[in-house]
Design an enzyme around this catalytic site. Structure first.
Site, PDB file in Angstrom:
ATOM      1  N   ASP A 122      38.990  38.078  37.045  1.00 34.16           N
ATOM      2  CA  ASP A 122      39.022  37.149  35.918  1.00 34.16           C
ATOM      3  C   ASP A 122      38.032  37.570  34.842  1.00 34.16           C
ATOM      4  O   ASP A 122      38.335  37.523  33.645  1.00 34.16           O
ATOM      5  CB  ASP A 122      38.691  35.730  36.391  1.00 34.16           C
ATOM      6  N   GLU A 123      36.845  37.975  35.263  1.00 32.09           N
ATOM      7  CA  GLU A 123      35.831  38.393  34.293  1.00 32.09           C
ATOM      8  C   GLU A 123      36.338  39.574  33.462  1.00 32.09           C
ATOM      9  O   GLU A 123      36.172  39.612  32.241  1.00 32.09           O
ATOM     10  CB  GLU A 123      34.543  38.763  35.023  1.00 32.09           C
ATOM     11  N   GLY A 124      36.969  40.525  34.128  1.00 34.00           N
ATOM     12  CA  GLY A 124      37.501  41.677  33.407  1.00 34.00           C
ATOM     13  C   GLY A 124      38.650  41.308  32.499  1.00 34.00           C
ATOM     14  O   GLY A 124      38.718  41.743  31.341  1.00 34.00           O
ATOM     15  N   SER A 151      35.866  35.122  39.442  1.00 32.85           N
ATOM     16  CA  SER A 151      36.141  36.360  40.181  1.00 32.85           C
ATOM     17  C   SER A 151      35.948  37.562  39.264  1.00 32.85           C
ATOM     18  O   SER A 151      35.990  37.453  38.029  1.00 32.85           O
ATOM     19  CB  SER A 151      37.571  36.347  40.731  1.00 32.85           C
TER      20      SER A 151
END
Length: 499
Positions: free
Chosen positions: A173-175, A170
């Site tokens: 999550d990536e951030g 998501s």
């Protein structure tokens, strides 16, 4: 004649106990030294390994990590051992030929096989995280996106690793994992100070999306933008948001879509250097949910012509960031809530590569210098640009847009200013590890991998101390016996001499 024989027998009787006790003492000392050496010898540190595949929108990269089997405060100490860039486009590009996606990873998976000890292949976890490219494909064609992931999983399962599956990461999550990565590498998560230590905010710019994550100095108003992590015994409450379609590649497509004139076959683009031209296939270029209307153009092929107007380019870029509405106390763009940026930030991925191109010799140049460098490049003709720079055509042709987009996103989008620009550090690597979400992902996943202590000592501490005490006491008593026997022997010999 009887007396001399009796004296010899007495000496022989005295020598035997002394010899036996001496031998026994020597054995006790040898055992004591051997036990001490074995018990105190350094035990080799066992390493565990992990592999993360970053399946981005434009390319895929493989990262190999290792960490001590024992952990600090329930989180593994992960370091990057190596990396490998997969040749070709991102796996989302294979959505019409899913059988080609898995084999594209072969060379990098083979490198992982060589880098990790063979005896640990079966216990090495491998994860594949797909980002904006697959997020967009899932919106456009969820069935095909699932088929693509399944094809990739089937291929990776051919390797002896402990493959844990492929999934779409998501945007939040990536951030968040990008934030963990840079703060871990900077040593901000392991400080032994009271309270929460200072942390870097994370700015990530990819091809399909862009993320901003930081610990705000206020309560996060929007629950969907609130993230919580516990690392190294500390709690972190963060703000995070991911803008899908606002990665550099997708933003350029949206800009070109805005510049399209209906039923005309030419797009005049002020963000391309004057004299630059190229043709694009409408269905292939505008193949994303970010530009749905452009794909329905009557023209199958469009001609893009660069006009090299820096001012107009900046206006068109800022027009991509909608500031018309905000129902919160503060927003970034498109009505998205964002607390006021504060503290220091690390900007990586495309942020680094774009600013590195415009770098005038300073690692982190001022905002005015950055603007000046972008202005100067945009004013070059295409002939002048190709003469001055030896860079692939695609990247060189897009750099005027990319420069304006980075400036627009940070200033107009996230509300940085000339006063706060210097708080942004543009980074590629920190202490030999790539800045990005994958290391943070691995750090988080180590919390779910059972910790293994170092191989146990041959003896427990209690047993070792007991043996040392007993054998030391035995050695002392035997040494005392040797001294007494030797003294008795010397006394007997002296007495025999006197008689």
């Amino acid at each position: 004649m009887a007396e001399p024989q009796e004296g010899v027998k007495r000496q022989s009787c005295l020598k035997r106990p002394l010899l036996y006790v001496g031998i026994l003492l020597l054995l006790v000392v040898v055992v004591l030294v051997a036990v001490t050496v074995i018990q105190t010898a350094p035990v080799p540190q066992k390493l565990k390994y992990g592999v993360v595949l970053d399946a981005g929108s434009s390319h895929t990269a493989l990262f190999i990590y290792h960490w001590p089997a024992e952990k600090m405060n329930d989180t593994g100490l992960v370091e990057q051992l190596g990396s490998c860039s997969v040749k070709g486009p991102g796996i989302s590009s294979y959505w019409t030929e899913v059988e080609r996606a898995g084999p594209s990873l072969r060379a990098c998976l083979d490198k992982a096989m060589e880098s990790i000890p063979a005896e640990q292949h079966t216990e090495t976890p491998v994860y594949l995280g797909a980002t904006a490219g697959l997020r967009l494909l899932r919106l456009q064609n969820p069935i095909q996106a699932e088929k693509l992931l399944q094809a990739v999983e089937q291929f990776i399962h051919k390797y002896p690793f402990d493959f844990r599956g492929a999934r779409i990461i998501s945007g939040l999550d990536e951030g968040a994992f990008g934030w963990i990565t840079i703060n871990y590498l900077m040593g901000n998560l392991q400080q032994d100070t009271s309270g929460v230590p200072d942390t870097l905010g994370a700015l990530d710019l990819g091809g399909g999306s862009t993320q901003i994550t930081f610990v705000p100095d206020q309560v996060v108003q929007a629950p969907e933008n609130s993230m919580y992590f516990r690392l190294y015994g500390r709690d972190y409450n963060m703000y995070s948001h991911s803008f899908l379609c606002y990665g550099k590649d997708q933003a350029l497509k949206m800009l070109l879509q805005n510049l399209m004139v209906p039923d005309q076959g030419t797009i005049y683009n002020p963000c391309f250097n004057q004299g630059y031209e190229k043709s694009i296939n409408v269905s292939d270029f505008f193949n994303s949910p970010c530009t749905p209307g452009a794909a329905r153009s009557r023209n199958q092929t469009l001609r893009v012509v660069g006009t090299g107007n820096s001012r107009q380019c900046g206006l068109h870029v800022r027009a991509l960031l909608n500031h018309s509405t905000c129902s919160w106390t503060s927003c970034s763009f498109n009505g998205v809530y964002q607390p006021t940026v504060w503290g220091h930030f690390g900007a990586f991925s495309a942020y680094y590569f774009v600013t590195a191109f415009f770098n005038t010799g300073h690692q982190n140049q001022s905002l005015s210098k950055m603007k000046e460098a972008v202005e100067n490049f945009c004013s070059m003709s295409w002939v002048e640009a190709t003469t001055a720079y030896n860079i692939k055509e695609r990247y060189l042709s897009e750099n005027c847009f990319s420069g304006h987009y980075v400036l627009g996103l940070l200033i107009s989008g996230y509300n940085f200013s000339a006063a706060t620009w210097d708080s942004i550090q543009f980074i590629k690597k920190i202490k030999g590890s790539d800045a990005g979400w994958t290391l943070g992902y691995m750090l988080n996943l180590t919390n779910m991998i059972p910790a293994e202590g170092r191989p146990p000592k041959p003896l427990s501490s209690t047993s070792f101390i007991s043996i040392v005490v007993v054998f030391s006491l035995a050695a002392f008593l035997l040494l005392l016996a040797v001294v007494l026997l030797a003294y008795r022997r010397m006394s007997r010999e002296r007495q025999m001499l006197l008689t």
